[in-house]
Design a protein around this motif. Sequence first.
Motif, PDB file in Angstrom:
ATOM      1  N   LEU A   1       1.191  -2.591  -8.224  1.00  0.00           N
ATOM      2  CA  LEU A   1       0.699  -1.990  -9.517  1.00  0.00           C
ATOM      3  C   LEU A   1      -0.530  -2.857  -9.500  1.00  0.00           C
ATOM      4  CD1 LEU A   1       4.293  -2.954 -10.775  1.00  0.00           C
ATOM      5  CD2 LEU A   1       2.778  -0.525 -11.327  1.00  0.00           C
ATOM      6  N   PHE A   2      -1.005  -3.696  -9.277  1.00  0.00           N
ATOM      7  CA  PHE A   2      -1.743  -4.258  -9.273  1.00  0.00           C
ATOM      8  C   PHE A   2      -2.675  -3.447  -8.615  1.00  0.00           C
ATOM      9  CE2 PHE A   2      -0.309  -8.896 -10.121  1.00  0.00           C
ATOM     10  CZ  PHE A   2      -0.255  -8.824 -11.499  1.00  0.00           C
ATOM     11  N   LYS A   3      -2.917  -3.199  -7.028  1.00  0.00           N
ATOM     12  CA  LYS A   3      -3.595  -2.025  -6.409  1.00  0.00           C
ATOM     13  C   LYS A   3      -3.844  -0.699  -7.512  1.00  0.00           C
ATOM     14  CE  LYS A   3      -2.096  -3.822  -1.714  1.00  0.00           C
ATOM     15  NZ  LYS A   3      -2.152  -3.408  -0.211  1.00  0.00           N
ATOM     16  N   ILE A   4      -3.281  -0.487  -8.066  1.00  0.00           N
ATOM     17  CA  ILE A   4      -3.376   0.942  -8.639  1.00  0.00           C
ATOM     18  C   ILE A   4      -4.220   0.529  -9.830  1.00  0.00           C
ATOM     19  CG2 ILE A   4      -2.773   2.495 -10.556  1.00  0.00           C
ATOM     20  CD1 ILE A   4       0.014   2.745  -7.860  1.00  0.00           C
TER      21      ILE A   4
ATOM     22  N   PRO B   1       3.045   7.377   5.183  1.00  0.00           N
ATOM     23  CA  PRO B   1       3.420   6.831   6.883  1.00  0.00           C
ATOM     24  C   PRO B   1       3.401   5.411   6.126  1.00  0.00           C
ATOM     25  CG  PRO B   1       1.751   9.147   6.325  1.00  0.00           C
ATOM     26  CD  PRO B   1       2.176   8.672   4.773  1.00  0.00           C
ATOM     27  N   ALA B   2       3.200   4.484   7.687  1.00  0.00           N
ATOM     28  CA  ALA B   2       3.782   3.236   7.860  1.00  0.00           C
ATOM     29  C   ALA B   2       2.103   2.571   6.906  1.00  0.00           C
ATOM     30  CB  ALA B   2       4.973   2.776   8.786  1.00  0.00           C
ATOM     31  N   ASP B   3       1.776   2.926   7.916  1.00  0.00           N
ATOM     32  CA  ASP B   3       0.028   2.690   8.078  1.00  0.00           C
ATOM     33  C   ASP B   3      -0.678   2.614   7.302  1.00  0.00           C
ATOM     34  OD1 ASP B   3      -0.138   4.907   9.343  1.00  0.00           O
ATOM     35  OD2 ASP B   3      -1.273   5.307  10.620  1.00  0.00           O
ATOM     36  N   SER B   4      -0.641   3.474   5.853  1.00  0.00           N
ATOM     37  CA  SER B   4      -0.983   3.750   4.606  1.00  0.00           C
ATOM     38  C   SER B   4      -1.788   2.167   4.399  1.00  0.00           C
ATOM     39  CB  SER B   4       0.269   4.571   3.206  1.00  0.00           C
ATOM     40  OG  SER B   4       0.312   5.630   3.809  1.00  0.00           O
ATOM     41  N   ASP B   5      -3.392   2.621   4.078  1.00  0.00           N
ATOM     42  CA  ASP B   5      -3.898   1.885   3.084  1.00  0.00           C
ATOM     43  C   ASP B   5      -4.676   1.895   2.173  1.00  0.00           C
ATOM     44  OD1 ASP B   5      -5.206  -0.675   2.979  1.00  0.00           O
ATOM     45  OD2 ASP B   5      -6.815  -0.121   4.782  1.00  0.00           O
ATOM     46  N   TYR B   6      -4.134   2.135   0.724  1.00  0.00           N
ATOM     47  CA  TYR B   6      -4.384   2.308  -0.439  1.00  0.00           C
ATOM     48  C   TYR B   6      -5.369   1.200  -1.239  1.00  0.00           C
ATOM     49  CZ  TYR B   6      -3.803   4.081  -4.814  1.00  0.00           C
ATOM     50  OH  TYR B   6      -4.108   4.221  -6.489  1.00  0.00           O
ATOM     51  N   PRO B   7      -6.421   2.455  -1.316  1.00  0.00           N
ATOM     52  CA  PRO B   7      -8.019   1.312  -1.483  1.00  0.00           C
ATOM     53  C   PRO B   7      -6.768   0.808  -3.259  1.00  0.00           C
ATOM     54  CG  PRO B   7      -7.969   3.394  -1.981  1.00  0.00           C
ATOM     55  CD  PRO B   7      -6.989   3.221  -1.339  1.00  0.00           C
ATOM     56  N   VAL B   8      -7.545  -0.416  -3.854  1.00  0.00           N
ATOM     57  CA  VAL B   8      -7.813  -1.119  -4.530  1.00  0.00           C
ATOM     58  C   VAL B   8      -8.468  -1.232  -5.391  1.00  0.00           C
ATOM     59  CG1 VAL B   8      -7.403  -4.253  -5.495  1.00  0.00           C
ATOM     60  CG2 VAL B   8      -7.369  -3.792  -3.169  1.00  0.00           C
ATOM     61  N   ALA B   9      -7.766  -1.312  -6.556  1.00  0.00           N
ATOM     62  CA  ALA B   9      -8.975  -0.569  -7.679  1.00  0.00           C
ATOM     63  C   ALA B   9      -9.909  -1.784  -7.895  1.00  0.00           C
ATOM     64  CB  ALA B   9      -7.748   0.456  -8.793  1.00  0.00           C
ATOM     65  N   ASP B  10     -11.021  -1.095  -8.385  1.00  0.00           N
ATOM     66  CA  ASP B  10     -12.507  -1.705  -8.753  1.00  0.00           C
ATOM     67  C   ASP B  10     -11.981  -2.735 -10.453  1.00  0.00           C
ATOM     68  OD1 ASP B  10     -14.492  -3.306  -8.175  1.00  0.00           O
ATOM     69  OD2 ASP B  10     -16.039  -1.774  -8.885  1.00  0.00           O
TER      70      ASP B  10
ATOM     71  N   SER C   1       0.919  -1.372  -0.238  1.00  0.00           N
ATOM     72  CA  SER C   1       0.050   0.350  -0.268  1.00  0.00           C
ATOM     73  C   SER C   1       0.474   1.136  -0.017  1.00  0.00           C
ATOM     74  CB  SER C   1      -0.579  -0.411   1.142  1.00  0.00           C
ATOM     75  OG  SER C   1      -2.057  -0.829   1.044  1.00  0.00           O
ATOM     76  N   ARG C   2       2.026   0.927   0.782  1.00  0.00           N
ATOM     77  CA  ARG C   2       2.470   2.746   1.066  1.00  0.00           C
ATOM     78  C   ARG C   2       3.701   2.586  -0.517  1.00  0.00           C
ATOM     79  NH1 ARG C   2       7.307   2.260   4.714  1.00  0.00           N
ATOM     80  NH2 ARG C   2       7.442   4.288   4.499  1.00  0.00           N
ATOM     81  N   MET C   3       3.585   1.516  -0.783  1.00  0.00           N
ATOM     82  CA  MET C   3       4.764   1.954  -2.560  1.00  0.00           C
ATOM     83  C   MET C   3       3.715   1.632  -3.339  1.00  0.00           C
ATOM     84  SD  MET C   3       6.893  -1.606  -2.630  1.00  0.00           S
ATOM     85  CE  MET C   3       7.965  -1.938  -1.177  1.00  0.00           C
ATOM     86  N   ALA C   4       2.207   1.800  -3.596  1.00  0.00           N
ATOM     87  CA  ALA C   4       1.272   2.322  -4.265  1.00  0.00           C
ATOM     88  C   ALA C   4       1.064   3.437  -4.513  1.00  0.00           C
ATOM     89  CB  ALA C   4      -0.795   1.381  -3.819  1.00  0.00           C
ATOM     90  N   PHE C   5       1.494   4.099  -2.781  1.00  0.00           N
ATOM     91  CA  PHE C   5       0.269   5.736  -2.369  1.00  0.00           C
ATOM     92  C   PHE C   5       1.913   6.235  -3.951  1.00  0.00           C
ATOM     93  CE2 PHE C   5      -2.333   4.694   1.212  1.00  0.00           C
ATOM     94  CZ  PHE C   5      -3.165   5.960   0.504  1.00  0.00           C
TER      95      PHE C   5
END
Length: 555
Positions: A87-90, A163-172, A53-57
Amino acid sequence: MPSVTSVNVAAHLPAMARLQPAPPALHIPCGPVGPGQSRYTSFSFAELDRASSRMAFALASIGIKRGVRTVLMVTPGFEFFALTFALFKIGAVPVLVDPGMGVKNLKTCLAEAKPQAFIGITKAHIARLLLGWGKPDLTILLTVGRRLLWGGTTLDQLLKDIPADSDYPVADTAVDETAAILFTSGSTGVPKGAVYSHGNFAAQVELLRQVYDIRPGEIDLPTFPLFALFAPALGMTSVIPQMDFTRPAAVDPVKIIAAIKQFQITTMFGSPALINRVGRYCVEHGIKLPSLKRAISAGAPVPAAVLERFAGLLSSPAEVFTPYGATEALPVCSIGSREILTETRLATDRGAGVCVGRPVPGIDLQIIAISDTPIEHWSESRLVPDGTIGEIVVKGPQVTQSYYNRPQSTVLGKIADPDGIGFYHRMGDLGYRDTQGRIWFCGRKAHRVETGTESMYTIPCEAIFNTHPAVFRSALVGVGDAGQQTPVICIELEKSAASSDQAQLRQELLLLAATHDLTRRIKTVLFHPAFPVDIRHNAKIFREKLAVWAVGRSL
């Protein structure tokens, strides 16, 4: 399988992080501790999810967004897996090329993929600059490690502000939305970029779970890194082996065995070359591998002797499975070593081809008359009777729909099904269906030898010669004009037979050929020191190169 309108292969990771946050998702080797022994750093499912998630941001902050084609050239390790899931999350599109395919093919692949972003280690960026990879399409550069004179930024710099606790929303993402571009090995031509949808990945995950009864909590040793990406979806822990992934035949068996024993590995994937090397070492040193519930070997037909040797290391009811498929469609069929060794092996040795098992659930596999030209529309009139060798075509949710930026390859490789749903993919392989519904593989379509009076197929013919104890492997090639070729058999000897009398061996092999209708026309035997093979699996023989080598030597 359930019908859904959206799916994202990355969604499995946060789901597993919620379900089992503390168990390790990855064990990554970080250095030796003794002969054949490695130290490992472990990362939990929660840690891998947070890092991705951090890397997605971080990736999104430099313009890597949904649909952006992104080359990923990072050493198989924690960053590789976290970045892939990012990359998949984005909803970005990873472009995955095997460095082992060669510099020329790499440049061609990247030119066709037209990537907009390049994520790589320092060495990858140096190669990119020196060899002109990705020009002129690349606009985003990211370095994993030290950045030198090129532009862009580094992953470490980007992560400092997130931030370490970042939560990236998975792309729909939609079922048919492009998830990745995976390049084929190019074993019978130029590598082509198979366009994977999120639906293709979802189908593969479900089939692997169903066909091999893989359950959460198992421990996986994937000696082909991309297979590790399926582990979180299956609830497995992945142990990344210490090896050169581009040289499986040169793997240190001591390190593989040490990892299996240290982590009590339950599932192992390995190319035929790796299975062969590890199996030989274990037999020579009296080693057993009782923790393994299954071993999976793919990439090329696995000789029965190799299967028998490795299966002998396992505890009942464990066995070695050999799924059949390709980059464009996997899995298609599967069979276990028990059925091969007790039922199909003898037929293979007599030239019946290699049994690859029955089609997996949900796949529509048909055998059609052989053709080298495009087929615009599907017609059942093309089907051949059971027992007749033809071209293997498949339709199913795990089958990719097209090649990226190669419309002619797509036209040649796909058959529209106007009366049904979807399309059939032409595997480029030849085979037949037996009376039990099993599929027998007889070789690549491009490798068949046409003499003018008959068609000769590689796998059945080569099996005859492979029964000789001095033969490590063989390859049938055609010399001369297309349609009027002379069949030639190339032989790579076992190391123990390298100093044998080749004149005597040649006579023995010719006598062996004369006793079988399939091989009676073969009058030329050539000994080759080491067959050219694909880097990825170290098992697919480049018969085109051998055919060129054979010209002149066979006259």
